[in-house]
Write a protein that holds these residues in place. Structure first.
Motif, PDB file in Angstrom:
ATOM      1  N   GLU A   1       0.812  -1.221   0.000  1.00 50.93           N
ATOM      2  CA  GLU A   1       0.000   0.000   0.000  1.00 50.93           C
ATOM      3  C   GLU A   1       0.845   1.270   0.000  1.00 50.93           C
ATOM      4  O   GLU A   1       0.329   2.347   0.321  1.00 50.93           O
ATOM      5  CB  GLU A   1      -0.932  -0.003   1.219  1.00 50.93           C
TER       6      GLU A   1
ATOM      7  N   LYS B   1      -8.994  -4.362  -0.621  1.00 47.98           N
ATOM      8  CA  LYS B   1      -9.369  -3.021  -0.180  1.00 47.98           C
ATOM      9  C   LYS B   1      -9.599  -2.079  -1.357  1.00 47.98           C
ATOM     10  O   LYS B   1     -10.340  -1.099  -1.238  1.00 47.98           O
ATOM     11  CB  LYS B   1      -8.296  -2.455   0.750  1.00 47.98           C
ATOM     12  N   ARG B   2      -9.011  -2.372  -2.502  1.00 46.34           N
ATOM     13  CA  ARG B   2      -9.180  -1.532  -3.690  1.00 46.34           C
ATOM     14  C   ARG B   2     -10.204  -2.118  -4.672  1.00 46.34           C
ATOM     15  O   ARG B   2     -10.411  -1.557  -5.744  1.00 46.34           O
ATOM     16  CB  ARG B   2      -7.843  -1.345  -4.392  1.00 46.34           C
TER      17      ARG B   2
ATOM     18  N   THR C   1      -0.761   3.969  -2.184  1.00 48.54           N
ATOM     19  CA  THR C   1      -2.028   4.413  -1.606  1.00 48.54           C
ATOM     20  C   THR C   1      -1.786   5.238  -0.350  1.00 48.54           C
ATOM     21  O   THR C   1      -2.465   6.252  -0.123  1.00 48.54           O
ATOM     22  CB  THR C   1      -2.905   3.202  -1.254  1.00 48.54           C
TER      23      THR C   1
ATOM     24  N   ASN D   1     -14.186  -6.164   1.689  1.00 45.92           N
ATOM     25  CA  ASN D   1     -12.883  -6.330   2.322  1.00 45.92           C
ATOM     26  C   ASN D   1     -12.978  -6.202   3.840  1.00 45.92           C
ATOM     27  O   ASN D   1     -12.226  -6.862   4.565  1.00 45.92           O
ATOM     28  CB  ASN D   1     -11.876  -5.324   1.754  1.00 45.92           C
TER      29      ASN D   1
ATOM     30  N   GLY E   1      -8.817   5.504  -3.462  1.00 37.20           N
ATOM     31  CA  GLY E   1      -9.343   4.339  -4.164  1.00 37.20           C
ATOM     32  C   GLY E   1      -9.575   3.135  -3.282  1.00 37.20           C
ATOM     33  O   GLY E   1      -9.674   2.008  -3.774  1.00 37.20           O
ATOM     34  N   ILE E   2      -9.681   3.352  -1.974  1.00 34.95           N
ATOM     35  CA  ILE E   2      -9.943   2.259  -1.037  1.00 34.95           C
ATOM     36  C   ILE E   2     -11.446   2.156  -0.833  1.00 34.95           C
ATOM     37  O   ILE E   2     -12.107   3.142  -0.495  1.00 34.95           O
ATOM     38  CB  ILE E   2      -9.211   2.485   0.297  1.00 34.95           C
ATOM     39  N   ARG E   3     -11.982   0.955  -1.001  1.00 32.79           N
ATOM     40  CA  ARG E   3     -13.420   0.759  -0.977  1.00 32.79           C
ATOM     41  C   ARG E   3     -13.896   0.475   0.442  1.00 32.79           C
ATOM     42  O   ARG E   3     -13.609  -0.583   1.010  1.00 32.79           O
ATOM     43  CB  ARG E   3     -13.801  -0.426  -1.882  1.00 32.79           C
TER      44      ARG E   3
ATOM     45  N   TYR F   1     -10.286   7.895   1.999  1.00 30.21           N
ATOM     46  CA  TYR F   1     -10.380   6.559   1.420  1.00 30.21           C
ATOM     47  C   TYR F   1     -10.842   6.640  -0.042  1.00 30.21           C
ATOM     48  O   TYR F   1     -10.309   5.948  -0.915  1.00 30.21           O
ATOM     49  CB  TYR F   1     -11.364   5.703   2.215  1.00 30.21           C
TER      50      TYR F   1
ATOM     51  N   THR G   1      -5.662  -7.194   2.040  1.00 28.78           N
ATOM     52  CA  THR G   1      -5.024  -5.967   1.543  1.00 28.78           C
ATOM     53  C   THR G   1      -5.347  -5.690   0.076  1.00 28.78           C
ATOM     54  O   THR G   1      -5.747  -4.565  -0.263  1.00 28.78           O
ATOM     55  CB  THR G   1      -3.500  -6.019   1.771  1.00 28.78           C
TER      56      THR G   1
END
Length: 319
Positions: A82, A149-150, A85, A155, A212-214, A208, A146
């Motif tokens: 990450e 998460k994108r 990110t 996730n 781009g973290i969902r 987030y 991990t």
């Protein structure tokens, strides 16, 4: 795509004096590692009492040391995956791999060495099942949670599995077997995570989304995201109460723990219900305060619950 968050001149100046050891410490995510050690220690303690042996022994130190090594390695690999990110979010931008103070190969080497070394050490110092479970926990955290998460908001649910394994691993380190009390400890930590992470997700939903973290809170439209976040927080806070009380009929704890667990569970539920007000007006500036309050309650709730478990283990201290 938002621009990466760069280091200010003042921070760059200070970072020039930082040592490699301090960057290594940051790679281990100290707060996460501490929580893992605490929950694993509680599982070990309760497992030892189940066996009628003293939990305060060299074996406890060896078990927690091995678990700490694997946790540190998992955190290092997580930051390696990450690193880009992390540069996009204020709360993670200064991590050593995000700022290139620790290189990719360097970080990967540290992570793999700690995970493999810690798992082998646990297999030798405790038992094979504990070493294997710890290795599987690290693999699922780094290799499954991990990357997801994108990709999907699921996730959070999937990541709750490795997140809930430390107390079960602590139990197996003491007992050498997976039993129903260990499953109950797993369930407690699994369920606890959801209101906790719903609060974090809401507090940092914009970061987030930008990275781009969902997470549920960052989805669109905002009203739907708020309702879904609130419903999940309340749902899991409700089932947290019977899950925490399960330890009483299993014979792990006594009546005093049952009273404490019920009171703490109602407190956690109340904070989650208050947090649910975000569904009515998600753009209200006070919504972030409600999330912060739930987060504070969650981080106080868990240590208090674990302390009650340990103090009234098998009801031997008070009843």
């Amino acid at each position: 795509m938002p621009a990466a968050i760069t280091t200010s001149p003042a921070i760059r100046s200070r970072s020039g004096f930082s040592t490699l050891l301090s960057d290594y410490a940051l790679l281990t995510k100290p707060r996460v590692s501490l929580m893992v050690i605490i929950t694993a220690g509680a599982g070990f303690y309760l497992g030892c009492l189940r066996s009628g042996i003293s939990p305060f022994s060299r074996s406890m130190v060896e078990a927690l040391f091995g678990i700490a090594l694997v946790t540190a390695g998992s955190s290092a690999l997580n930051q390696a995956l990450e690193r880009r990110t992390d540069r996009l979010m204020i709360r993670t931008a200064q991590r050593p791999m995000a700022q290139h103070r620790v290189g990719l190969v360097h970080g990967l080497l540290i992570g793999f060495l700690l995970i493999c070394g810690g798992s082998l050490y646990l297999s030798w110092a405790t038992n094979m099942i504990t070493g294997t479970l710890t290795l599987l926990t690290a693999a699922s955290y780094v290799g499954v949670y991990t990357p997801l998460k994108r990709i999907t908001t699921l996730n959070t649910f999937i990541g709750a599995f490795p997140g809930a394994l430390p107390p079960l691993i602590g139990w197996t380190a003491a007992r050498g077997i997976i039993e129903w009390p260990a499953v109950a400890l797993f369930a407690v930590l699994f369920i606890w995570q959801f209101p906790h992470f719903m609060a974090i997700g809401w507090m940092y939903r914009e970061e987030y989304a930008g990275a781009g973290i969902r997470v549920t809170a960052s989805q669109k439209p905002l009203g739907w995201a708020a309702k879904s976040t609130a419903i999940q927080a309340i749902f899991y806070a409700v089932i947290m109460i019977p899950a925490s009380l399960w330890l009483v009929p299993l014979g792990v704890d006594g009546k005093l723990y049952g009273v404490a667990a019920l009171a703490l569970g109602l407190w956690y539920l109340t904070a989650s219900i208050q947090f649910a007000k975000i569904a009515g007006d998600p753009e209200n500036p006070d919504a972030r305060k409600l999330a912060r309050h739930l987060l504070k309650v969650s981080v106080i709730y868990l240590p208090l619950l674990l302390a009650a478990m340990m103090l009234d283990a098998r009801g031997r201290l008070f009843f």
